[in-house]
Design a protein around this motif. Structure first.
Motif, short mmCIF file in Angstrom:
data_model
loop_
_atom_site.label_atom_id
_atom_site.label_comp_id
_atom_site.label_asym_id
_atom_site.label_seq_id
_atom_site.Cartn_x
_atom_site.Cartn_y
_atom_site.Cartn_z
N PHE A 71 -2.54 48.70 -11.69
CA PHE A 71 -2.33 48.33 -13.08
C PHE A 71 -2.53 49.51 -14.03
O PHE A 71 -1.93 49.55 -15.10
CB PHE A 71 -3.24 47.15 -13.46
N GLU A 72 -3.35 50.46 -13.64
CA GLU A 72 -3.56 51.63 -14.49
C GLU A 72 -2.30 52.48 -14.57
O GLU A 72 -2.00 53.09 -15.59
CB GLU A 72 -4.73 52.48 -13.98
N SER A 73 -1.55 52.55 -13.48
CA SER A 73 -0.35 53.39 -13.45
C SER A 73 0.94 52.60 -13.66
O SER A 73 2.03 53.17 -13.64
CB SER A 73 -0.28 54.15 -12.13
N LEU A 74 0.83 51.30 -13.87
CA LEU A 74 2.02 50.46 -13.96
C LEU A 74 2.91 50.84 -15.14
O LEU A 74 4.12 50.99 -14.98
CB LEU A 74 1.62 48.98 -14.05
N SER A 75 2.34 51.01 -16.32
CA SER A 75 3.17 51.30 -17.49
C SER A 75 3.89 52.64 -17.35
O SER A 75 5.07 52.77 -17.70
CB SER A 75 2.34 51.27 -18.77
N SER A 76 3.22 53.64 -16.81
CA SER A 76 3.89 54.93 -16.65
C SER A 76 4.99 54.85 -15.59
O SER A 76 6.05 55.47 -15.73
CB SER A 76 2.88 56.03 -16.30
N THR A 77 4.76 54.06 -14.54
CA THR A 77 5.79 53.88 -13.51
C THR A 77 7.02 53.20 -14.10
O THR A 77 8.16 53.61 -13.83
CB THR A 77 5.24 53.04 -12.34
N ILE A 78 6.80 52.19 -14.90
CA ILE A 78 7.93 51.48 -15.53
C ILE A 78 8.69 52.42 -16.47
O ILE A 78 9.93 52.46 -16.46
CB ILE A 78 7.44 50.23 -16.27
N ASN A 79 7.95 53.19 -17.27
CA ASN A 79 8.61 54.12 -18.19
C ASN A 79 9.42 55.17 -17.45
O ASN A 79 10.52 55.54 -17.89
CB ASN A 79 7.58 54.80 -19.09
N ILE A 82 12.63 53.57 -16.36
CA ILE A 82 13.53 53.36 -17.50
C ILE A 82 14.23 54.67 -17.86
O ILE A 82 15.44 54.70 -18.10
CB ILE A 82 12.76 52.79 -18.70
N LYS A 83 13.46 55.77 -17.90
CA LYS A 83 14.06 57.07 -18.22
C LYS A 83 15.10 57.47 -17.17
O LYS A 83 16.15 58.00 -17.50
CB LYS A 83 12.97 58.13 -18.33
N ALA A 84 14.79 57.20 -15.91
CA ALA A 84 15.75 57.52 -14.84
C ALA A 84 17.02 56.68 -15.00
O ALA A 84 18.13 57.18 -14.82
CB ALA A 84 15.11 57.28 -13.48
N MET A 85 16.86 55.42 -15.37
CA MET A 85 18.02 54.55 -15.56
C MET A 85 18.84 55.00 -16.77
O MET A 85 20.06 54.99 -16.73
CB MET A 85 17.55 53.11 -15.74
N ASP A 86 18.15 55.42 -17.84
CA ASP A 86 18.87 55.93 -19.02
C ASP A 86 19.70 57.15 -18.66
O ASP A 86 20.83 57.31 -19.13
CB ASP A 86 17.89 56.28 -20.14
N ALA A 87 19.15 58.03 -17.82
CA ALA A 87 19.90 59.22 -17.41
C ALA A 87 21.15 58.83 -16.64
O ALA A 87 22.22 59.42 -16.82
CB ALA A 87 19.02 60.14 -16.57
#
Length: 114
Positions: A71-79, A82-87
């Motif tokens: 849970f500590e790393s969940l938000s950074s993993t999701i972000n 998302i950045k990879a998908m945007d690319a």
């Protein structure tokens, strides 16, 4: 002959077991003395659990586990995803913005007024 008798005769002619007139078929089976023995079994399982002894039915083992730090790393993993998908989307043939300017579905004129 009333309607129930007609239905019963027809079902019997078809060989249907569930429509047998005057016969009750019980499709559910409970082991002998189940309801008489259940309270004692339940109490003994609870006592075994309280004594921290694994019972055959009850176990304190947790079937699912979350990795440490999940849970500590969940938000950074999701972000990152998302950045990879945007690319990917930015370099694709059909960017996200095109979806706003080119509607995929159309509704006939006066559709909601009908």
């Amino acid at each position: 002959m009333n309607i129930q008798d007609e239905i019963s005769v027809e079902l019997n002619a078809l060989g249907a077991r569930f429509g047998a007139a005057g016969k009750e078929i019980n499709n559910f089976h409970v082991p002998d003395h189940y309801f008489q023995e259940f309270p004692d079994r339940l109490v003994s399982l609870i006592r075994l659990a309280e004594m921290d002894i694994d019972a055959p039915i009850y176990s304190k083992n947790i079937p699912f586990a979350v990795p440490p730090g999940y849970f500590e790393s969940l938000s950074s993993t999701i972000n990152e995803k998302i950045k990879a998908m945007d690319a990917i989307v930015e370099h694709s043939k059909y960017p996200w913005d095109a979806a706003r300017t080119h509607p995929t579905y159309t509704i006939p004129d006066n559709y909601f007024e009908q």
